[in-house]
Design an enzyme around this catalytic site. Structure first.
Site, PDB file in Angstrom:
ATOM      1  N   TYR A   1      28.287  45.572  26.451  1.00  0.00           N
ATOM      2  CA  TYR A   1      29.596  45.126  26.969  1.00  0.00           C
ATOM      3  C   TYR A   1      30.557  46.313  27.074  1.00  0.00           C
ATOM      4  CZ  TYR A   1      34.025  42.546  27.203  1.00  0.00           C
ATOM      5  OH  TYR A   1      35.267  42.078  27.581  1.00  0.00           O
TER       6      TYR A   1
ATOM      7  N   SER B   1      38.352  46.476  29.443  1.00  0.00           N
ATOM      8  CA  SER B   1      38.523  45.987  28.063  1.00  0.00           C
ATOM      9  C   SER B   1      38.848  47.184  27.194  1.00  0.00           C
ATOM     10  CB  SER B   1      37.224  45.347  27.574  1.00  0.00           C
ATOM     11  OG  SER B   1      37.218  45.237  26.158  1.00  0.00           O
TER      12      SER B   1
HETATM   13  N1  NAD Z   1      39.556  37.384  26.048  1.00  0.00           N
HETATM   14  C1  NAD Z   1      39.536  38.628  25.637  1.00  0.00           C
HETATM   15  O1  NAD Z   1      39.826  38.920  24.466  1.00  0.00           O
HETATM   16  C2  NAD Z   1      39.192  39.734  26.583  1.00  0.00           C
HETATM   17  C3  NAD Z   1      39.493  41.043  26.213  1.00  0.00           C
HETATM   18  C4  NAD Z   1      39.182  42.073  27.072  1.00  0.00           C
HETATM   19  C5  NAD Z   1      38.584  41.809  28.289  1.00  0.00           C
HETATM   20  N2  NAD Z   1      38.288  40.516  28.623  1.00  0.00           N
HETATM   21  C6  NAD Z   1      37.672  40.314  29.933  1.00  0.00           C
HETATM   22  O2  NAD Z   1      38.464  39.395  30.655  1.00  0.00           O
HETATM   23  C7  NAD Z   1      37.652  38.729  31.622  1.00  0.00           C
HETATM   24  C8  NAD Z   1      37.871  37.243  31.496  1.00  0.00           C
HETATM   25  O3  NAD Z   1      37.579  36.839  30.173  1.00  0.00           O
HETATM   26  P1  NAD Z   1      38.257  35.550  29.524  1.00  0.00           P
HETATM   27  O4  NAD Z   1      38.482  35.867  28.091  1.00  0.00           O
HETATM   28  O5  NAD Z   1      39.370  35.073  30.361  1.00  0.00           O
HETATM   29  O6  NAD Z   1      37.015  34.546  29.584  1.00  0.00           O
HETATM   30  P2  NAD Z   1      36.912  32.969  29.867  1.00  0.00           P
HETATM   31  O7  NAD Z   1      35.566  32.587  29.372  1.00  0.00           O
HETATM   32  O8  NAD Z   1      38.106  32.232  29.367  1.00  0.00           O
HETATM   33  O9  NAD Z   1      36.929  32.901  31.445  1.00  0.00           O
HETATM   34  C9  NAD Z   1      35.940  33.543  32.190  1.00  0.00           C
HETATM   35  C10 NAD Z   1      35.734  32.802  33.489  1.00  0.00           C
HETATM   36  O10 NAD Z   1      34.759  33.547  34.220  1.00  0.00           O
HETATM   37  C11 NAD Z   1      33.780  32.657  34.717  1.00  0.00           C
HETATM   38  N3  NAD Z   1      32.508  33.372  34.879  1.00  0.00           N
HETATM   39  C12 NAD Z   1      31.591  33.663  33.928  1.00  0.00           C
HETATM   40  N4  NAD Z   1      30.532  34.293  34.476  1.00  0.00           N
HETATM   41  C13 NAD Z   1      30.803  34.400  35.800  1.00  0.00           C
HETATM   42  C14 NAD Z   1      30.109  34.936  36.901  1.00  0.00           C
HETATM   43  N5  NAD Z   1      28.880  35.471  36.752  1.00  0.00           N
HETATM   44  N6  NAD Z   1      30.675  34.889  38.116  1.00  0.00           N
HETATM   45  C15 NAD Z   1      31.894  34.326  38.290  1.00  0.00           C
HETATM   46  N7  NAD Z   1      32.610  33.780  37.290  1.00  0.00           N
HETATM   47  C16 NAD Z   1      32.068  33.815  36.061  1.00  0.00           C
HETATM   48  C17 NAD Z   1      33.713  31.534  33.707  1.00  0.00           C
HETATM   49  O11 NAD Z   1      33.169  30.339  34.264  1.00  0.00           O
HETATM   50  C18 NAD Z   1      35.178  31.398  33.298  1.00  0.00           C
HETATM   51  O12 NAD Z   1      35.859  30.481  34.128  1.00  0.00           O
HETATM   52  C19 NAD Z   1      36.226  39.217  31.373  1.00  0.00           C
HETATM   53  O13 NAD Z   1      35.955  40.292  32.239  1.00  0.00           O
HETATM   54  C20 NAD Z   1      36.286  39.705  29.932  1.00  0.00           C
HETATM   55  O14 NAD Z   1      35.298  40.663  29.678  1.00  0.00           O
HETATM   56  C21 NAD Z   1      38.585  39.478  27.814  1.00  0.00           C
END
Ligand code: NAD
Length: 271
Positions: free
Chosen positions: A160, A147
């Site tokens: 985080y 991130s």
């Molecule tokens: N959306 C953003 O702005 C953003 C920015 C930087 C990094 N991220 C990172 O991207 C990744 C995905 O985030 P997203 O925004 O797509 O989230 P999201 O909530 O849309 O999707 C996350 C998915 O991960 C699953 N999940 C949650 N906990 C879990 C676990 N313990 N084991 C397995 N699966 C699990 C959830 O059920 C969901 O399907 C994460 O690592 C998040 O930190 C997101």
């Protein structure tokens, strides 16, 4: 069809960034294991891939549980003969934990431990079991999701951010330790990307301010991240390992005064 004949797993593959990668890899020929803690959402993502003519399996992985990685990866190796790609994407983002990740004076220590342990240990476990499966086949490509909060410090969410910084170092460590065995390991560091997680955890007004701080003028989509992940997974990136790609619309490229400077210089002088 860059991924014809390739076998991939995407953790957190049922939603957001992971789902976009799963769809992208499958659309270019990979067999994709959609791994998630949410089984029904994973099954729905698999249906979407199959409806589009791709091949996919729903896998149950809670990244906090080592046994889940073993079982799910064994299922793909038994069924399809190997594992070539892991998008190690899920983090520990339980809403009750994230809402308490305020600052280091206030965050309950057990919440700090859960976020840190879940995300860092979970990402490490993904690397461990992917490497064990990839090794006999001459290697593979692992892409961890970090991130921008792991690249530069943010005002809030210390557990985080620190856990994502650790994911970046883990990426370099894995690339260093296993490069000679054909394992490439890279990370993507997205800025705010419009996903269900973002909408659930960040107030809309602050999301708008983040769009202002990008050099593109808008926030990225899950597909923007999936494109970078797919390139890192592909043979086109065969000489790229141990790197972090900031998929952030330039959010981390500029001085902190960027938004203020635009207001200062672009607002016509008064009077
Ligand atoms: N959306 C953003 O702005 C953003 C920015 C930087 C990094 N991220 C990172 O991207 C990744 C995905 O985030 P997203 O925004 O797509 O989230 P999201 O909530 O849309 O999707 C996350 C998915 O991960 C699953 N999940 C949650 N906990 C879990 C676990 N313990 N084991 C397995 N699966 C699990 C959830 O059920 C969901 O399907 C994460 O690592 C998040 O930190 C997101």
């Amino acid at each position: 069809m860059r991924f014809k004949g390739k076998v991939a797993i995407v953790t957190g593959g049922a939603s957001g960034l992971g789902k976009a990668t799963a769809l992208r890899l499958a659309s270019e020929g990979a067999v994709v294991g959609v791994a998630d803690i949410n089984d029904s959402a994973a099954a729905a993502a698999v249906e979407e891939i199959r409806a589009a003519g791709g091949t996919a399996e729903a896998l149950h992985i809670d990244i906090c549980v080592e046994e889940d990685f073993k079982t799910a990866i064994a299922r793909m190796v038994d069924g399809y003969g190997k594992l070539d790609i892991l998008h190690n994407n899920a983090a520990y983002t339980a809403p009750e934990a994230i809402s308490q990740d305020t600052d280091i004076l206030e965050i309950p220590v057990d919440i700090w431990d859960r976020i840190f342990e879940g995300t860092v240990r979970g990402t490490m476990l993904g690397c461990r079991h992917a490497i064990l499966a990839m090794r006999p086949n001459g290697g593979g490509s692992i892409i961890n999701t970090a991130s921008m909060y792991g690249v530069d410090a943010f005002y809030k969410m210390p557990a985080y951010g620190v856990s994502k910084a650790a994911v970046i170092h883990l990426t370099k460590q894995v690339a260093t330790a296993f490069g000679r065995e054909g394992i490439r390991c890279n990370a993507v560091a997205p800025s705010m990307i419009t996903t269900p997680l973002l909408e659930a955890s960040i107030p809309a007004a602050f999301i708008e301010m983040n769009a202002e701080a990008t050099l593109t003028g808008y926030l990225g989509t899950p597909e923007d991240v999936a494109q970078a992940v797919a390139w890192l997974a592909s043979d086109e990136a065969r000489y790229i390992t141990g790197h972090v790609i900031n998929v952030d619309g330039g959010s981390t490229a500029h001085l902190a005064t960027y938004s203020d400077a635009r207001r200062f210089y672009d607002t016509p002088a008064q009077g």
